[in-house]
Design an enzyme around this catalytic site. Structure first.
Site, PDB file in Angstrom:
ATOM      1  N   ILE A 515     -17.854  36.586  22.232  1.00  0.00           N
ATOM      2  CA  ILE A 515     -16.676  35.757  21.944  1.00  0.00           C
ATOM      3  C   ILE A 515     -16.690  35.202  20.535  1.00  0.00           C
ATOM      4  O   ILE A 515     -15.724  34.623  20.088  1.00  0.00           O
ATOM      5  CB  ILE A 515     -16.543  34.591  22.945  1.00  0.00           C
ATOM      6  CG1 ILE A 515     -17.866  33.821  23.038  1.00  0.00           C
ATOM      7  CG2 ILE A 515     -16.097  35.074  24.301  1.00  0.00           C
ATOM      8  CD1 ILE A 515     -17.752  32.529  23.824  1.00  0.00           C
ATOM      9  N   GLY A 516     -17.772  35.376  19.825  1.00  0.00           N
ATOM     10  CA  GLY A 516     -17.786  34.850  18.456  1.00  0.00           C
ATOM     11  C   GLY A 516     -19.079  35.231  17.766  1.00  0.00           C
ATOM     12  O   GLY A 516     -19.993  35.771  18.375  1.00  0.00           O
ATOM     13  N   GLU A 519     -24.026  31.362  13.498  1.00  0.00           N
ATOM     14  CA  GLU A 519     -24.854  31.437  12.294  1.00  0.00           C
ATOM     15  C   GLU A 519     -26.109  32.297  12.527  1.00  0.00           C
ATOM     16  O   GLU A 519     -26.593  32.966  11.633  1.00  0.00           O
ATOM     17  CB  GLU A 519     -25.236  29.990  12.015  1.00  0.00           C
ATOM     18  CG  GLU A 519     -26.156  29.753  10.910  1.00  0.00           C
ATOM     19  CD  GLU A 519     -26.722  28.342  11.032  1.00  0.00           C
ATOM     20  OE1 GLU A 519     -26.087  27.467  11.662  1.00  0.00           O
ATOM     21  OE2 GLU A 519     -27.819  28.157  10.508  1.00  0.00           O
ATOM     22  N   PHE A 520     -26.593  32.319  13.780  1.00  0.00           N
ATOM     23  CA  PHE A 520     -27.853  33.011  14.038  1.00  0.00           C
ATOM     24  C   PHE A 520     -27.680  34.309  14.820  1.00  0.00           C
ATOM     25  O   PHE A 520     -28.643  35.009  15.055  1.00  0.00           O
ATOM     26  CB  PHE A 520     -28.783  32.097  14.837  1.00  0.00           C
ATOM     27  CG  PHE A 520     -29.276  30.915  14.056  1.00  0.00           C
ATOM     28  CD1 PHE A 520     -30.372  31.031  13.226  1.00  0.00           C
ATOM     29  CD2 PHE A 520     -28.636  29.694  14.141  1.00  0.00           C
ATOM     30  CE1 PHE A 520     -30.835  29.943  12.501  1.00  0.00           C
ATOM     31  CE2 PHE A 520     -29.089  28.603  13.428  1.00  0.00           C
ATOM     32  CZ  PHE A 520     -30.186  28.732  12.603  1.00  0.00           C
ATOM     33  N   GLY A 521     -26.486  34.619  15.278  1.00  0.00           N
ATOM     34  CA  GLY A 521     -26.302  35.836  16.070  1.00  0.00           C
ATOM     35  C   GLY A 521     -25.023  35.732  16.878  1.00  0.00           C
ATOM     36  O   GLY A 521     -24.227  34.807  16.703  1.00  0.00           O
ATOM     37  N   GLU A 522     -24.845  36.711  17.790  1.00  0.00           N
ATOM     38  CA  GLU A 522     -23.608  36.721  18.575  1.00  0.00           C
ATOM     39  C   GLU A 522     -23.529  35.542  19.541  1.00  0.00           C
ATOM     40  O   GLU A 522     -24.544  35.070  20.025  1.00  0.00           O
ATOM     41  CB  GLU A 522     -23.526  37.992  19.414  1.00  0.00           C
ATOM     42  CG  GLU A 522     -23.130  39.211  18.641  1.00  0.00           C
ATOM     43  CD  GLU A 522     -24.301  40.144  18.449  1.00  0.00           C
ATOM     44  OE1 GLU A 522     -25.284  40.005  19.195  1.00  0.00           O
ATOM     45  OE2 GLU A 522     -24.250  40.977  17.541  1.00  0.00           O
ATOM     46  N   VAL A 523     -22.291  35.125  19.791  1.00  0.00           N
ATOM     47  CA  VAL A 523     -22.051  34.151  20.853  1.00  0.00           C
ATOM     48  C   VAL A 523     -21.307  34.910  21.948  1.00  0.00           C
ATOM     49  O   VAL A 523     -20.311  35.578  21.674  1.00  0.00           O
ATOM     50  CB  VAL A 523     -21.198  32.966  20.357  1.00  0.00           C
ATOM     51  CG1 VAL A 523     -21.019  31.943  21.469  1.00  0.00           C
ATOM     52  CG2 VAL A 523     -21.840  32.323  19.139  1.00  0.00           C
ATOM     53  N   ASP A 634     -20.586  16.677  10.306  1.00  0.00           N
ATOM     54  CA  ASP A 634     -19.700  17.840  10.129  1.00  0.00           C
ATOM     55  C   ASP A 634     -18.594  17.806  11.172  1.00  0.00           C
ATOM     56  O   ASP A 634     -18.263  18.819  11.773  1.00  0.00           O
ATOM     57  CB  ASP A 634     -20.530  19.117  10.249  1.00  0.00           C
ATOM     58  CG  ASP A 634     -19.803  20.326   9.678  1.00  0.00           C
ATOM     59  OD1 ASP A 634     -18.735  20.132   9.051  1.00  0.00           O
ATOM     60  OD2 ASP A 634     -20.276  21.454   9.882  1.00  0.00           O
TER      61      ASP A 634
HETATM   62  P1  AMP Z   1     -21.020  28.321  16.606  1.00  0.00           P
HETATM   63  O1  AMP Z   1     -22.233  29.111  16.280  1.00  0.00           O
HETATM   64  O2  AMP Z   1     -21.304  27.126  17.476  1.00  0.00           O
HETATM   65  O3  AMP Z   1     -20.192  27.977  15.407  1.00  0.00           O
HETATM   66  O4  AMP Z   1     -20.118  29.305  17.523  1.00  0.00           O
HETATM   67  C1  AMP Z   1     -19.381  30.381  16.989  1.00  0.00           C
HETATM   68  C2  AMP Z   1     -18.098  30.553  17.786  1.00  0.00           C
HETATM   69  O5  AMP Z   1     -18.408  30.870  19.149  1.00  0.00           O
HETATM   70  C3  AMP Z   1     -17.255  29.276  17.868  1.00  0.00           C
HETATM   71  O6  AMP Z   1     -16.375  29.156  16.788  1.00  0.00           O
HETATM   72  C4  AMP Z   1     -16.499  29.471  19.166  1.00  0.00           C
HETATM   73  O7  AMP Z   1     -15.362  30.272  18.951  1.00  0.00           O
HETATM   74  C5  AMP Z   1     -17.483  30.244  20.027  1.00  0.00           C
HETATM   75  N1  AMP Z   1     -18.211  29.319  20.917  1.00  0.00           N
HETATM   76  C6  AMP Z   1     -19.359  28.654  20.658  1.00  0.00           C
HETATM   77  N2  AMP Z   1     -19.726  27.901  21.707  1.00  0.00           N
HETATM   78  C7  AMP Z   1     -18.796  28.088  22.668  1.00  0.00           C
HETATM   79  C8  AMP Z   1     -18.595  27.578  23.998  1.00  0.00           C
HETATM   80  N3  AMP Z   1     -19.446  26.708  24.531  1.00  0.00           N
HETATM   81  N4  AMP Z   1     -17.520  27.997  24.681  1.00  0.00           N
HETATM   82  C9  AMP Z   1     -16.643  28.864  24.125  1.00  0.00           C
HETATM   83  N5  AMP Z   1     -16.762  29.367  22.886  1.00  0.00           N
HETATM   84  C10 AMP Z   1     -17.816  29.001  22.160  1.00  0.00           C
END
Ligand code: AMP
Length: 876
Positions: A515-516, A519-523, A634
């Site tokens: 889904i995203g 900074e460290f890898g896929e979410v 932030d």
């Molecule tokens: P981050 O590394 O926290 O910036 O996450 C990268 C992207 O993953 C975010 O911009 C969100 O789109 C998605 N994401 C992170 N955590 C969640 C979560 N708990 N539920 C849904 N999407 C998430």
């Protein structure tokens, strides 16, 4: 008719030129499998055109290598009501679940053709029809399903032909889920001048790959654009599974998130993703060892694939020695004796070996509890012939061996000697303990024990006092208020992770989609089913392979931070996976993603009360954080997540992000990155990050929310933003933003941080507004979307007149407790308030200097706002 012929002639000549330059088939990437490529068809394409005459026509042209290419062309731009169909032959689907259709075409722009207004079109339609065999070639067009209308787009290749420029367009469309054995494609022309230069139909697969010594086969991607296909890997030759290897095949044909691994068998090592045999003279004894190693001193291996090396003649290694130990010639240590035995310690001493094999460099003492397995031994090294053994368990028998090391290596271990830490009986073999010493030892032990008890008691008392209250004392907090603990203050940050985050077994986690990218890898999103609990949706942040220990700790620090919080407006941590790879952080799943994107997608769709509800949630989460003395640094809409019930939760607690990885981060003159537009001036200038600077950022988030995700300060540069803020300019109210909310934003952006409201006050103010929706009716009028050139000198131009009475004004600046003071002193209108001084306020009984400053600066801003209103807009 003559004109028509001219057009077609011109068109045909253009196609020739284009194809000569651009039609060569591209090299197919490893993750694409072709189902049809019109450029590689030998002979006619012979697709079905209807009508058979006057519609699509097959035209052969030559490419630059003089190979024929088949194209289809149509150009009935002067006749109305065109409906020309062209169907491909039946295309076998193979393993594909989603197919991609890449079309290269040229399209004449209608303006370049005289006399075609009203009839000429600039698009065509793409259709498909699934069928199990090639028996629907002539089926009625109405049975086809439309994929898309295709138009020439902005990205094209320009081709100069004589004095004209022609554009070769490439468009890709995809369609899934396919279920029948094959399909037809169809192109419908409705009056355009088009040439289909090539049609390439393919599907995607994740190509055969080896990761962590596990091989993953060619895998066709899922039918859905976001689905992941879970694939189990099999260990490469000469390796065995350490943890079940798995990977996910993403829709774009890329492998994602490798989990588990295989290890090379003993006698083999990992090289180029394979297990290669150890060469002669090398060995590898355990699958968990690194690579093959050279045989240790005085040993050899004669064959490839050795798991250990044999000792040279006259040299030996004991059976219990690890394979890495050099072989040594025999030498003998004599009798080992003990003295000074206490409950936890004893001293050993021994004689020099009779025939040492050279100069003795050191002795090695090996010992273990007699009742325990010999494998769990401990080693002490010393250059003298005695040593103290400490940390022993009371009343326990130990076995000791000693050996000497010379330049030739270690000698044999001595025979076992057994001593016990029993101070009363001292049943030692070879021990020399006198009864006087024994008595002394007993007395000493009692004294030491008492001392230890007293010291432990004092230290425990002090420690608990320190850890619980150090920060609390400083901040004078009431008991019961928890304080955030910075994981980096732990000597071992892994300890913080263990303390604040629950370890989750990977078997409880099912990864579903990416889904995203963090900074460290896929979410990813997925499901978590913990034993005895119901299955829930979760977000899974993964740490990509090849990380350093520091990166692992930075990644996991976010979990150690979130794990300390428990609030409905703070993202909730489910746990972490640290014991196997990939390392993961599991949090609750927020269906609507980040707030900035969510607002942009839903521009104008919410009521003001809904928006204030969003702001109230964020303020409540921030109040909780500030109560715990956590400063976020932030806070921005991009770092707020939204769930399916529109509940907003503060997220992004990564420790390194503030300095390095914040997408909005800009380097300041003092180094380090700061998201300028969201950050309070004192934090930008001298890094004073406090809950009050978080309040400033909160004001910016309010503005982002009320403007549905508009970028704060639009396209102004960071430098201009800093300058404008310094000069007293502030963001104006977004379109239709209630003035009460803009006034609250201005409060959050007070230059003096002591003058900004606390999060608790913000929550109260928002609650009041929600309870009295009438207060949200007053807006800045019909102002159109603001622009940088309309940045306002605080307070904004529109806000002053709407403040009305002194009472209203005091209410808005959060000092309504002074209403009486003002009315008793006769200050009834805003105009009368403006020229006031500190003395006036003191005389009125307003003695708190922070409140005085706030009243005077707000009055000052009112005054300048009025002047600006008279003088028109203030340029930046
Ligand atoms: P981050 O590394 O926290 O910036 O996450 C990268 C992207 O993953 C975010 O911009 C969100 O789109 C998605 N994401 C992170 N955590 C969640 C979560 N708990 N539920 C849904 N999407 C998430």
């Amino acid at each position: 008719m003559a004109l028509m012929a001219g057009i077609i002639y011109a068109l045909a000549s253009l196609f020739l030129g284009i194809c000569a330059g651009l039609s060569a088939p591209r090299n197919l990437p490893a993750n694409e499998v072709t189902l049809l490529d019109s450029r590689s068809v030998q002979g006619d394409l012979a697709w079905v055109a209807s009508p058979t005459e006057g519609g699509w026509e097959e035209v052969s042209i030559m490419d630059e290598k003089n190979s024929p290419i088949r194209t289809y062309q149509v150009c009935n731009v002067m006749e109305p009501n065109q409906n020309n169909w062209l169907r491909t032959h039946w295309i076998r689907r193979g393993a594909a679940q989603r197919i991609y259709i890449e079309i290269k075409f040229t399209l004449r722009d209608c303006n370049s053709l005289p006399g075609v207004i009203g009839t000429c079109k600039e698009t065509f339609n793409l259709y498909y029809l699934e069928s199990d065999s090639d028996n629907e070639r002539y089926t009625h067009e109405s049975r086809f399903t439309k994929i898309d209308t295709v138009a020439a787009d902005e990205s094209f290749t320009q081709v100069d032909i004589g004095d004209r420029i022609m554009k070769l367009n490439t468009e890709i469309r995809d369609v899934g889920v396919l279920s029948r054995a094959g399909f037809y494609l169809a192109f419908q022309d409705v009056g355009a001048c088009i040439a289909l230069v090539s049609v390439h139909v393919f599907y995607k697969k994740c190509p055969l790959a080896v990761r962590n010594l596990a091989q993953f086969p060619d895998t066709v991607t899922g039918a859905d654009m976001s689905s992941l296909v879970e694939v189990r890997g099999s260990c490469v030759n000469q390796s065995e599974e350490q943890e079940v290897p798995k990977m996910y095949c993403g829709a774009d044909g890329e492998w994602l998130v490798p989990i588990g691994n295989c290890l090379c068998n003993p006698g083999y090592e990992e090289r180029n993703e394979q297990c290669q045999v150890c060469k002669v003279g090398f060995y590898r004894s355990l699958s968990s060892d690194g690579g093959c190693r050279k045989c240790p001193l005085h040993s050899y291996s004669m064959k490839e694939g050795a798991t250990s090396c044999d000792c040279d003649k006259g040299y030996y290694r004991s059976e219990t020695d690890p394979a890495a130990m050099p072989c040594t010639p025999p030498s003998t240590v004599m009798m080992v004796q003990s003295k000074d035995i206490t409950r936890h310690t004893l001293s050993l001493f021994w004689d020099k070996p009779e025939k040492p094999n050279g100069v003795i460099l050191e002795y090695e003492v090996k010992y273990y509890e007699k009742d325990q397995n010999e494998r769990s031994y401990r080693i002490v090294k010393t250059t003298s012939r005695s040593t103290d053994i400490t940390d022993l368990t009371p009343l326990t028998s130990y076995v000791f061996h000693v050996r000497a090391r010379t330049a030739a290596g270690y000698g044999e271990f001595s025979a076992p000697f057994e001593f016990s830490t029993n101070t009363v009986a001292a049943p030692v073999v070879g021990g020399v303990v006198s009864s006087a010493v024994l008595l002394l030892l007993v007395a000493g032990c009692v004294v030491v024990l008492l001392l230890i008890l007293i010291i432990t008691f004092i230290i425990t008392k002090r420690r608990s006092k320190y850890s619980k209250t150090k920060q609390a004392e400083e901040k004078n907090l009431q008991p019961g208020v928890r304080i955030y603990v910075d994981p980096y203050t732990y000597e071992d940050p892994n300890q913080a992770i263990r303390e604040f985050a629950k370890e989750i077994n990977t078997s409880c986690i099912k990864i579903e989609k990416v889904i995203g990218i963090g900074e460290f890898g896929e979410v990813c999103s997925g499901r978590l089913k913990l034993p005895g609990k119901r299955e829930i949706c979760v977000a899974i942040k993964t740490l990509k392979a090849g990380f350093t220990e520091q990166q692992r700790l930075d990644f996991l620090s976010e979990a150690s931070v979130i794990g300390q919080f428990d609030h409905p407006n703070i993202i909730h941590l489910e746990g972490v996976v640290t014991k196997c790879k990939p390392v993961m952080i599991i949090t609750e799943y927020m269906e609507n993603g980040s707030l900035d994107m969510f607002l942009r997608k839903n521009d104008g769709r919410f009521t003001v009360i809904q928006l204030v509800g969003i702001l109230r949630g964020i303020a409540s989460g921030m109040k909780y954080l500030s109560d715990m003395s956590y400063v976020h640094r932030d806070l921005a809409a991009r770092n707020i997540l939204v769930n399916s019930n529109l509940v907003c939760k503060v997220s992004d607690f990564g420790m390194s992000r503030v300095l390095e990885d914040e997408p909005e981060g800009a380097y300041t003159t003092r180094g380090g990155k700061i998201p300028i537009r969201w950050t309070a001036p004192e934090a930008i200038t001298y890094r004073k990050f406090t809950s009050a600077s978080d309040v400033w950022s909160y004001g910016i988030v309010m503005w982002e929310v009320m403007s549905y995700g508009e970028r704060p300060y639009w396209d102004m540069s960071n430098q201009d933003v800093i300058k404008a803020i310094e000069e007293g300019y502030r963001l104006p109210p977004p379109m239709e933003c209630p003035l009460a909310l803009h006034q609250l934003m201005l409060e959050c952006w007070m230059r003096e941080r002591a003058d900004r409201p606390k999060f608790s006050q913000i929550v109260n103010m928002l609650d009041k507004l929600i309870r009295n929706p009438a207060t949200l009716k007053r807006t800045a009028g019909d102002a159109s979307r603001p622009h940088p050139s309309t940045l306002h000198h605080a307070p904004s131009e529109g806000s002053a007149p709407s403040l009305g009475s002194v009472d209203d004004w005091l209410k808005i600046i959060g000092l309504e407790q002074y209403r009486e003071n003002f009315s008793t002193a006769g200050f009834c209108s805003l105009e009368s308030v403006l020229p006031m001084s500190h003395e006036d306020l003191a005389k009125m009984g307003i003695s708190c200097s922070a409140h005085q400053r706030k009243i005077l600066s707000s009055a000052q801003e009112l005054l300048s706002g009025m002047h600006h209103r008279q003088d028109t807009k203030v340029p930046v």
